[in-house]
Design an enzyme around this catalytic site. Structure first.
Site, short mmCIF file in Angstrom:
data_model
loop_
_atom_site.label_atom_id
_atom_site.label_comp_id
_atom_site.label_asym_id
_atom_site.label_seq_id
_atom_site.Cartn_x
_atom_site.Cartn_y
_atom_site.Cartn_z
N HIS A 56 3.12 0.83 -3.28
CA HIS A 56 2.56 1.87 -2.55
C HIS A 56 1.43 1.18 -1.66
O HIS A 56 0.16 1.43 -1.86
CB HIS A 56 2.32 2.94 -3.48
CG HIS A 56 3.11 3.92 -3.97
ND1 HIS A 56 3.00 4.52 -4.91
CD2 HIS A 56 4.41 3.98 -3.31
CE1 HIS A 56 4.11 5.08 -5.04
NE2 HIS A 56 5.11 5.10 -4.10
N HIS A 89 8.17 0.69 -9.06
CA HIS A 89 7.92 1.90 -9.76
C HIS A 89 8.96 2.35 -10.90
O HIS A 89 8.97 3.29 -11.56
CB HIS A 89 7.65 3.24 -8.90
CG HIS A 89 6.64 2.88 -7.93
ND1 HIS A 89 6.88 2.43 -6.39
CD2 HIS A 89 5.17 2.59 -7.95
CE1 HIS A 89 5.73 2.12 -5.91
NE2 HIS A 89 4.61 2.36 -6.88
N GLU A 141 7.44 7.08 -10.26
CA GLU A 141 7.53 6.51 -11.59
C GLU A 141 7.64 7.40 -12.44
O GLU A 141 8.72 7.30 -13.51
CB GLU A 141 6.26 5.69 -11.83
CG GLU A 141 6.14 5.38 -13.36
CD GLU A 141 4.85 4.56 -13.74
OE1 GLU A 141 4.11 4.02 -13.03
OE2 GLU A 141 4.45 4.49 -14.88
N CYS A 209 -1.41 0.93 -17.88
CA CYS A 209 -1.20 -0.69 -17.75
C CYS A 209 -2.35 -1.49 -17.75
O CYS A 209 -3.52 -0.71 -17.48
CB CYS A 209 -0.52 -1.22 -16.87
SG CYS A 209 -1.13 -1.23 -15.17
N SER A 237 -1.02 5.39 -3.29
CA SER A 237 -1.21 4.42 -4.45
C SER A 237 -1.95 5.50 -5.28
O SER A 237 -3.31 5.64 -5.30
CB SER A 237 -1.89 3.26 -3.95
OG SER A 237 -2.45 2.55 -4.98
N SER A 238 -1.22 5.67 -6.47
CA SER A 238 -1.98 6.31 -7.63
C SER A 238 -3.31 5.66 -8.21
O SER A 238 -4.25 6.25 -8.41
CB SER A 238 -0.89 6.78 -8.68
OG SER A 238 -1.54 7.10 -9.83
N ASN A 239 -2.92 4.47 -8.53
CA ASN A 239 -4.06 3.67 -9.02
C ASN A 239 -5.33 3.43 -7.98
O ASN A 239 -6.61 3.51 -8.50
CB ASN A 239 -3.51 2.18 -9.76
CG ASN A 239 -3.49 1.16 -8.84
OD1 ASN A 239 -4.57 0.57 -8.21
ND2 ASN A 239 -2.27 1.22 -8.10
N SER A 282 -1.93 -2.65 -5.40
CA SER A 282 -0.97 -3.13 -4.49
C SER A 282 -1.70 -3.51 -3.27
O SER A 282 -0.79 -3.35 -2.12
CB SER A 282 -0.07 -1.88 -4.00
OG SER A 282 -0.73 -0.45 -4.07
S1 SF4 Z 1 -0.08 -1.35 -11.56
FE1 SF4 Z 1 1.15 -3.05 -11.46
S2 SF4 Z 1 1.14 -3.91 -13.73
FE2 SF4 Z 1 0.64 -1.69 -13.82
S3 SF4 Z 1 2.64 -0.90 -14.24
FE3 SF4 Z 1 2.11 -0.76 -11.88
S4 SF4 Z 1 3.08 -2.69 -10.94
FE4 SF4 Z 1 3.09 -2.75 -13.22
#
Ligand code: SF4
Length: 330
Positions: A56, A89, A141, A209, A237-239, A282
């Site tokens: 993403h 994902h 995901e 993760c 991008s969720s994170n 990402s």
């Molecule tokens: S953030 Fe990166 S390491 Fe974590 S699950 Fe997604 S692709 Fe894998």
């Protein structure tokens, strides 16, 4: 009538500081997924089809598109016999079945840490558990993980969903989660679930993760008492989106997500002394460098790196690609 807009406080050079989070940016799963498409393009030649965005980030996707990758939403957009890469994902098993039925050559770039959650879902479904998957509706995901055991899985987006859940046996319930959630928010949801289902069991190991956890820890370290936190990352991008929320919860006075330096806004910098910068999992480092260069132009000093965790994880490329690379003598 005149309105007094006030004068922004003038910040002296001495008051200006830039903190740079470490770790930030690419995780092992993103690195592997991007290299997978690059190597597939080199080995098989363009075009290479990619189901959904490989990761993403709009810059990464744009760059790969220029090199010959064609991004599609669904497999029916891929000509039969073509090569298609599945994104980091993950995909539901039905997507693998459809690809085989259409005679597509597939390369699965699902992050191994997402695959781990798929395997957990499959195992708990085989043991006839009700699975409560904490995650965001519509995220690729989540769709992939739910697809492993659709009859056994319910999505829980947050504590507000808990009261409406119906399970077959409260003594046979497990929670799993999307890999890129806020650790703190997820724990709140788990606490609400536990109140409702005291016998609920935990995943065998963390589903959120290492990269997500480390980037959240790192942004907390740079956010407390900081005037402005800039998170580099795309809106889907969720994170990356979680990093903005975590920064504000950790005490940042203001926080914004930008895709790149061009999205920085003058108003954010009025009266701002301390600026902290990080990036989602990402995000290529050159985009962070662009933001740091823009800060320099605004009179901010070189960044001070705040290191909070070491990362050394590397994943092997997907086995289908490794096999073909080896056959080609590469
Ligand atoms: S953030 Fe990166 S390491 Fe974590 S699950 Fe997604 S692709 Fe894998």
């Amino acid at each position: 009538m005149s309105i007094d807009l006030g004068n922004p406080r003038v910040i002296s050079e001495e008051e200006k500081a830039v903190l740079l989070a470490s770790p930030r940016g690419y995780c092992a799963g993103v690195d592997r997924a991007v290299i997978t498409v690059e190597q597939a393009l080199e080995l098989y030649g363009a075009p290479i089809y990619v189901r959904k965005e490989i990761v993403h980030n709009k810059h990464v996707v744009g760059d790969l598109r220029e090199r010959g990758a064609i991004f599609v939403n669904e497999l029916d957009e891929v000509p039969s016999g073509a090569t298609v890469v599945f994104s980091a994902h993950g995909v539901a098993p039905t997507v693998h079945t459809d690809a085989a039925a259409r005679g597509l050559k597939t390369i699965d770039a699902t992050c191994p840490l997402v695959t781990k959650v798929h395997l957990e879902a499959r195992r708990f479904a085989l043991q006839d558990y009700d699975i409560l998957l904490i995650g965001h509706a519509g995220h690729e995901e989540v769709e992939g993980t739910m697809g492993e055991a659709p009859e056994h899985t319910q999505l829980v987006e947050g504590p507000a969903d808990v009261a409406n859940l119906v399970v077959r046996d409260p003594a046979k319930v497990v929670w799993l989660s999307q890999t890129t959630l806020s650790v703190d928010e997820t724990m709140e949801t788990v606490a609400a679930l536990r109140t409702r289902f005291p016998e609920m069991i935990d995943p065998p190991s963390d589903d959120i993760c290492y990269a997500t956890q480390n980037r959240q820890l790192a942004v907390k370290e740079i956010s407390e008492d900081t005037d402005l936190v800039i998170v580099v990352g795309s809106g889907n991008s969720s994170n990356s989106v979680r990093l903005v929320e975590v920064a504000l919860e950790a005490g940042a006075r203001d926080a914004h997500r930008v895709d790149d330096a061009s999205e920085l806004q003058d108003a954010w910098f009025e009266g701002v002394g301390s600026v902290a910068v990080t990036s989602g999992a990402s995000v290529p480092e050159k985009l962070v460098e662009g933001v740091l260069a823009a800060l320099t132009e605004r009179g901010y000093p070189s960044p001070q790196i705040v290191h909070s965790a070491d990362e050394s994880l590397i994943f092997a490329l997907p086995k289908e690609l490794r096999r073909d690379l080896k056959a080609a003598g590469r």
